[in-house]
Design a protein around this motif. Structure first.
Motif, short mmCIF file in Angstrom:
data_model
loop_
_atom_site.label_atom_id
_atom_site.label_comp_id
_atom_site.label_asym_id
_atom_site.label_seq_id
_atom_site.Cartn_x
_atom_site.Cartn_y
_atom_site.Cartn_z
N ARG A 120 0.83 -1.20 0.00
CA ARG A 120 0.00 0.00 0.00
C ARG A 120 0.87 1.26 0.00
O ARG A 120 0.70 2.15 -0.81
N TRP A 158 2.07 8.12 0.28
CA TRP A 158 2.00 8.90 -0.96
C TRP A 158 3.40 9.08 -1.54
O TRP A 158 3.58 9.09 -2.77
N THR A 194 4.52 5.77 -3.18
CA THR A 194 3.70 5.57 -4.38
C THR A 194 4.16 6.49 -5.50
O THR A 194 4.26 6.08 -6.66
N GLY A 233 3.69 4.15 -8.61
CA GLY A 233 2.61 3.19 -8.45
C GLY A 233 3.02 1.75 -8.61
O GLY A 233 2.16 0.86 -8.56
N ASN A 239 4.38 0.01 -6.53
CA ASN A 239 4.10 -0.69 -5.28
C ASN A 239 2.79 -1.48 -5.37
O ASN A 239 2.63 -2.52 -4.74
N GLY A 269 -4.88 2.65 -7.61
CA GLY A 269 -5.25 2.71 -6.20
C GLY A 269 -6.69 2.33 -5.92
O GLY A 269 -7.00 1.73 -4.88
N HIS A 295 -7.20 -1.36 -5.03
CA HIS A 295 -6.43 -1.97 -3.95
C HIS A 295 -7.32 -2.68 -2.94
O HIS A 295 -6.89 -3.67 -2.32
#
Length: 317
Positions: free
Chosen positions: A252, A255, A258, A263, A265, A282, A285
């Motif tokens: 997760r 910010w 990410t 992104g 991750n 996102g 998720h």
């Protein structure tokens, strides 16, 4: 390793399978603006790093070199989105932007694209051809991790490929590649070779300190930094299945992580639908947490799991 479980809302039954995770989505004008904004941030931070790296104060110069190394790494994560043609509505800008994004870290765009798309196609099989060399299917040992962390031999491999491209001997080692794609790959290797040649000429004419501070030292730092970003994607997952819910990990993250990984991750989400614009992963998720086996809250959580596994073995609680 704790896996976050889906909690039904107001007593609703848990769905049998994901409803959004595997859905495709087209790139929109809004998605393009998001990506262009990321490029603008990259440009500003890279310029700031260059200014700092050239300072006489060693602390400022060191900070600039570290910032440049981070931007070299971040640029390859942005290049990764271009590989999938999920940044722009038309195909052409992906190569125009993707090629220069990889040059600082010696990543040839079209070569990376061919191998990376094969990685998506063959993940979980012996034909997997991930571009960066650490094999997550092999024995997990400290020496193996150190070799991946300090993968400077890859730079020599790229140099050899540039020579082969320049002498007409370049071939693709992982199957068939179309003639048009081969020409692209050869051309981009030659471009990288030209950039390296300019750096050599500048050094020969007494400007080696600029080359050292703006490229060589950041590159040496970016190699291990990029390895640490890429490592969690499939390590300690099931390497013998093609099910993305079992062979890939999502984190997760914050910010900041990410943004820095662009992104990447959210890797289960990406493998489930690889052409979806990164900035829209996102929203998927929640389903990843419900159905995927390997989900972490943060990169720190993953590296704690890795450290425990190295100490006690993969079967430890």
């Amino acid at each position: 390793m704790a896996v976050e479980q889906f909690l039904p809302d107001r007593g609703n039954a848990r769905p049998d399978r994901p409803t959004l995770l595997f859905q495709r989505a087209r790139v929109t004008a809004a998605d393009e603006r998001v990506f262009l904004g990321k490029l603008a941030v990259l440009a500003v931070l890279t310029c700031a790093g260059a200014v700092l790296a050239l300072q006489h104060n060693l602390w400022a110069a060191g900070a600039g070199i570290i910032l440049l190394a981070a931007m070299f790494t971040h640029a390859v994560e942005l290049q990764h989105q271009c590989l999938h043609h999920s940044a722009f509505r038309r195909a052409l800008p992906h190569r125009l932007i993707g090629v220069p994004l990889g040059l600082p870290l010696l990543v040839v765009y079209s070569h990376y694209r061919v191998r990376h798309l094969q990685h998506h196609r063959y993940l979980g099989t012996p034909q997997d051809t991930e571009f960066f060399g650490f094999d997550t299917r092999g024995p997990l040992t400290v020496p193996a991790l150190l070799r991946g962390l300090l993968d400077y031999p890859r730079l020599g491999t790229v140099a050899a490929e540039v020579v082969r491209a320049a002498t007409g001997r370049w071939t693709y080692a992982y199957g068939h590649v179309a003639p048009a794609m081969r020409r692209r790959i050869v051309t981009e290797h030659l471009l990288l070779g030209a950039v390296a040649a300019v750096a050599v000429v500048l050094t020969a004419f007494g400007h080696g300190e600029y080359v050292l501070r703006l490229w060589v030292l950041p590159l040496l730092l970016a190699v291990p930094l990029h390895f640490l970003v890429e490592l969690p994607e499939h390590l300690l997952c099931d390497p013998d299945t093609t099910d993305v819910l079992h062979n890939t990990r999502s984190i997760r993250g914050s910010w900041l992580s990410t943004w820095f990984t662009n992104g990447n991750n959210l890797h289960v989400e990406h493998h489930a639908a690889m052409t979806v614009p990164i900035n829209r992963l996102g929203e998927r998720h929640t389903e990843t947490k419900a159905f995927a086996v390997h989900v972490e809250r943060s990169y720190a959580d993953f590296y704690r799991v890795l450290w425990r596994t190295l100490r006690t073995g993969p079967s430890a609680p």
